[in-house]
Motif scaffolding. Sequence first.
Motif, PDB file in Angstrom:
ATOM      1  N   THR A 208      52.448  46.911  61.209  1.00 41.56           N
ATOM      2  CA  THR A 208      53.909  47.098  61.347  1.00 41.56           C
ATOM      3  C   THR A 208      54.219  48.141  62.413  1.00 41.56           C
ATOM      4  N   GLN A 209      53.385  49.169  62.474  1.00 44.51           N
ATOM      5  CA  GLN A 209      53.572  50.232  63.457  1.00 44.51           C
ATOM      6  C   GLN A 209      53.025  49.863  64.836  1.00 44.51           C
ATOM      7  N   GLY A 210      52.402  48.695  64.923  1.00 47.76           N
ATOM      8  CA  GLY A 210      51.892  48.219  66.208  1.00 47.76           C
ATOM      9  C   GLY A 210      50.527  48.771  66.568  1.00 47.76           C
ATOM     10  N   LYS A 211      49.813  49.272  65.571  1.00 47.06           N
ATOM     11  CA  LYS A 211      48.475  49.802  65.826  1.00 47.06           C
ATOM     12  C   LYS A 211      47.468  48.663  65.818  1.00 47.06           C
ATOM     13  N   LEU A 212      46.778  48.518  66.915  1.00 44.27           N
ATOM     14  CA  LEU A 212      45.753  47.484  67.009  1.00 44.27           C
ATOM     15  C   LEU A 212      44.623  48.039  67.862  1.00 44.27           C
ATOM     16  N   ASP A 213      43.594  48.517  67.171  1.00 49.89           N
ATOM     17  CA  ASP A 213      42.458  49.129  67.859  1.00 49.89           C
ATOM     18  C   ASP A 213      41.226  48.989  66.978  1.00 49.89           C
ATOM     19  N   ASP A 214      40.179  49.714  67.313  1.00 47.39           N
ATOM     20  CA  ASP A 214      38.938  49.619  66.540  1.00 47.39           C
ATOM     21  C   ASP A 214      39.129  50.043  65.089  1.00 47.39           C
ATOM     22  N   VAL A 215      40.007  50.995  64.872  1.00 51.53           N
ATOM     23  CA  VAL A 215      40.257  51.476  63.505  1.00 51.53           C
ATOM     24  C   VAL A 215      40.866  50.378  62.648  1.00 51.53           C
ATOM     25  N   THR A 216      41.891  49.707  63.195  1.00 47.73           N
ATOM     26  CA  THR A 216      42.532  48.643  62.426  1.00 47.73           C
ATOM     27  C   THR A 216      41.610  47.448  62.252  1.00 47.73           C
ATOM     28  N   LEU A 217      40.758  47.198  63.241  1.00 50.96           N
ATOM     29  CA  LEU A 217      39.763  46.130  63.094  1.00 50.96           C
ATOM     30  C   LEU A 217      38.838  46.413  61.917  1.00 50.96           C
ATOM     31  N   ASN A 218      38.430  47.676  61.805  1.00 48.45           N
ATOM     32  CA  ASN A 218      37.538  48.070  60.699  1.00 48.45           C
ATOM     33  C   ASN A 218      38.280  47.996  59.362  1.00 48.45           C
ATOM     34  N   GLU A 219      39.555  48.399  59.353  1.00 51.32           N
ATOM     35  CA  GLU A 219      40.348  48.305  58.129  1.00 51.32           C
ATOM     36  C   GLU A 219      40.416  46.869  57.627  1.00 51.32           C
ATOM     37  N   GLN A 220      40.580  45.954  58.567  1.00 53.15           N
ATOM     38  CA  GLN A 220      40.668  44.545  58.181  1.00 53.15           C
ATOM     39  C   GLN A 220      39.332  44.019  57.677  1.00 53.15           C
ATOM     40  N   LYS A 221      38.259  44.462  58.307  1.00 48.93           N
ATOM     41  CA  LYS A 221      36.916  44.053  57.894  1.00 48.93           C
ATOM     42  C   LYS A 221      36.623  44.540  56.474  1.00 48.93           C
ATOM     43  N   VAL A 222      36.949  45.810  56.202  1.00 49.33           N
ATOM     44  CA  VAL A 222      36.735  46.385  54.871  1.00 49.33           C
ATOM     45  C   VAL A 222      37.589  45.667  53.841  1.00 49.33           C
ATOM     46  N   LEU A 223      38.814  45.331  54.194  1.00 46.66           N
ATOM     47  CA  LEU A 223      39.711  44.641  53.276  1.00 46.66           C
ATOM     48  C   LEU A 223      39.131  43.292  52.853  1.00 46.66           C
ATOM     49  N   LYS A 224      38.570  42.562  53.803  1.00 49.00           N
ATOM     50  CA  LYS A 224      37.983  41.256  53.478  1.00 49.00           C
ATOM     51  C   LYS A 224      36.805  41.400  52.509  1.00 49.00           C
ATOM     52  N   GLN A 225      35.985  42.412  52.763  1.00 53.21           N
ATOM     53  CA  GLN A 225      34.857  42.656  51.858  1.00 53.21           C
ATOM     54  C   GLN A 225      35.345  43.075  50.466  1.00 53.21           C
ATOM     55  N   SER A 226      36.401  43.888  50.449  1.00 52.17           N
ATOM     56  CA  SER A 226      36.920  44.419  49.188  1.00 52.17           C
ATOM     57  C   SER A 226      37.521  43.337  48.308  1.00 52.17           C
ATOM     58  N   TYR A 227      38.287  42.424  48.908  1.00 54.47           N
ATOM     59  CA  TYR A 227      38.897  41.411  48.049  1.00 54.47           C
ATOM     60  C   TYR A 227      37.855  40.434  47.526  1.00 54.47           C
ATOM     61  N   ALA A 228      36.773  40.260  48.243  1.00 54.54           N
ATOM     62  CA  ALA A 228      35.681  39.416  47.745  1.00 54.54           C
ATOM     63  C   ALA A 228      35.006  40.080  46.537  1.00 54.54           C
ATOM     64  N   ASN A 229      34.764  41.391  46.651  1.00 52.51           N
ATOM     65  CA  ASN A 229      34.150  42.135  45.541  1.00 52.51           C
ATOM     66  C   ASN A 229      35.093  42.182  44.344  1.00 52.51           C
ATOM     67  N   SER A 230      36.357  42.401  44.612  1.00 57.01           N
ATOM     68  CA  SER A 230      37.350  42.447  43.535  1.00 57.01           C
ATOM     69  C   SER A 230      37.421  41.111  42.801  1.00 57.01           C
ATOM     70  N   GLU A 231      37.380  40.040  43.542  1.00 58.13           N
ATOM     71  CA  GLU A 231      37.438  38.713  42.932  1.00 58.13           C
ATOM     72  C   GLU A 231      36.229  38.473  42.030  1.00 58.13           C
ATOM     73  N   ASN A 232      35.062  38.940  42.463  1.00 56.68           N
ATOM     74  CA  ASN A 232      33.861  38.796  41.637  1.00 56.68           C
ATOM     75  C   ASN A 232      34.022  39.523  40.303  1.00 56.68           C
ATOM     76  N   LYS A 233      34.602  40.736  40.340  1.00 56.01           N
ATOM     77  CA  LYS A 233      34.812  41.491  39.105  1.00 56.01           C
ATOM     78  C   LYS A 233      35.834  40.814  38.211  1.00 56.01           C
ATOM     79  N   ILE A 234      36.926  40.373  38.807  1.00 50.88           N
ATOM     80  CA  ILE A 234      38.000  39.740  38.042  1.00 50.88           C
ATOM     81  C   ILE A 234      37.504  38.464  37.368  1.00 50.88           C
ATOM     82  N   ASN A 235      36.608  37.762  38.014  1.00 45.29           N
ATOM     83  CA  ASN A 235      36.043  36.540  37.438  1.00 45.29           C
ATOM     84  C   ASN A 235      35.287  36.789  36.141  1.00 45.29           C
ATOM     85  N   LYS A 236      34.907  38.068  35.894  1.00 41.94           N
ATOM     86  CA  LYS A 236      34.170  38.411  34.683  1.00 41.94           C
ATOM     87  C   LYS A 236      35.073  38.967  33.589  1.00 41.94           C
ATOM     88  N   MET A 237      36.348  39.129  33.889  1.00 47.10           N
ATOM     89  CA  MET A 237      37.287  39.669  32.900  1.00 47.10           C
ATOM     90  C   MET A 237      37.472  38.692  31.749  1.00 47.10           C
TER      91      MET A 237
END
Length: 585
Positions: free
Chosen positions: A447-476
């Motif tokens: 939203t703030q228009g930031k697009l650099d290596d930091v935001t690329l890494n944030e997006q990469k971590v987010l993808k990994q995180s939602y995959a891990n979260s989904e695995n945990k939720i599947n065991k609830m």
Amino acid sequence: MHKLKVILMTLVLLLSSLPFITEAEAKGGIVNPNKVYTYKQMVKDINTLKKAYPDQIQVKVIGKSEYGRKIYAVGLGKGQANLFINGSHHAREWMTTSLNMYMIENYAAAYTKKQKIQGYDAKKILNSTTIWFVPMVNPDGVTLQQYGLKAFPKKTHKSLIKMNEGSKNFKRWKANGKGIDLNRQYNAGWKEINSPAIPKYKNFKGYAPESAAETKAILKFVADINPEMAISYHSTGKILYWNWKQPKANYKRDYQYAKQIGKMTGYSLVFAGKNPSGGGFTDWFIHAKQRPAFTPEISKAYYETSPPLSEFPGAWKENQAVGLYAANESAKLKQKRIETESVKLEKKLKTLHTKAKGLKTYYYAIIKQENDVKLDKKHKALYNSITAESNNLAREVSLLPAKNRKKLSGYFSKINYYTNKSTLFMDSVSTGENLITAANKLDLSFTQGKLDDVTLNEQKVLKQSYANSENKINKMYGKLVRKLSKSKYVLPAKFTADNTQLEIDRYTLSLSINDLIKNGKIEDATTSLVKLNELEKKSKTLKQNSPSKYKTYPKIEEKLIQMKQFIEEELKNAQEPLTEQLPEE
């Protein structure tokens, strides 16, 4: 014939005056009770006994006296139930140390030879019980009573004489080395004890209960071994103290033991009045532990001195089997206590299991919509309470024999079923909340228009995180809970990750094209520009067709368009020289 009768009667009298040792004899005669028994001799005998019976005897130093003399404990036996026997709380009563030590040797010998003492099988009893002896609780007092001032530093002589009321004869000394009566030191009716105001050779209870070094050592040792029963030997009176303000049920129980010990020894039982004097070890043990304790007085009454050695044979005859009897009863008491504790623990575990079922309310029953999927303070408080109680009960159960532990182990499995479900639920929700935080952070950057290596890494971590979260939720637990949790946490994070992916692809491709141009790879750059246009078109189409799902970030779009315009200008500039050099037609 008359002479023969006289000779026989004389032999009988002589034999009856000798130390009375029945079926068991001390191996090698290590302990000699027919002489003044000193602290030094006791230490020597303890070490010798340990060498003679290494598999039966263990030795510990449980503390030091006020003058630094080591206080020894001797363990005899291999059983889990413990009996505690001690002697020489009072200095002039060192004959009780002789009795303790003689008992240790005779019991060890009887164990080795598989013998009985007055019908009590030493080996059988000592395989189920350990008898812990502290033969000399008061080594300073005993040493002073036996040796006088010469055994103590000169600088202390004046104070010792003062405590002895001006006398240099210490044969009447009863207290420890600092003038405290150790059998008036225990915190059981201590405040009510009549006492001299200052340290003295006898009867001074101390300025505070349990303040003497020797008393502290005994109390710590009792806490360590947790005995089922205790016998504190004293001398003078041939009587037996056995009760001190017990509850009615304990009184009845202890009275049965006292009657048996009285029968074995011939000692008269002392029945305390309504307000018995306290402060003694036996008083304290009965009161604090709620278990049986006894004080046998092993000799005739002698005023202000130690009993003569001639008293020992009778004392041994009367008490030789008392330790084995008490040890045998201690094993029974422990078994009964274990069964009682097992029943109490089972009741507590049943109650806790019912309480644990209540966790299901928070991780399943009340969850009907997305807003119900949350970390609830009541849930956390209940969970913490159950796990803390379960851990405490597990520690208590761990002290029980294997048979009893096995019976109770099933309850922990039932309790853990609910706590594990709660753990997974709270962990999944916590991970989900973190996931949404990460998604919101990435969304804010875009939203703030930031697009650099930091935001690329944030997006990469987010993808990994939602995959891990989904695995945990599947065991609830619960299909609806899983569905709502995914809807609340995984899907929004996935949308954010997907929504930013095309922009990131356009950004990284733009950077790549710039590198191609810099390296003179114009043809490859031109081809990649076509792909960039396709990505831009795809992004616009998705956002137009699904505006609620795919968000538009104006500042990012502006930045990406500027990057593309720059690329197009660079490609144009790179191609112009080639056009100028073409031959004319």
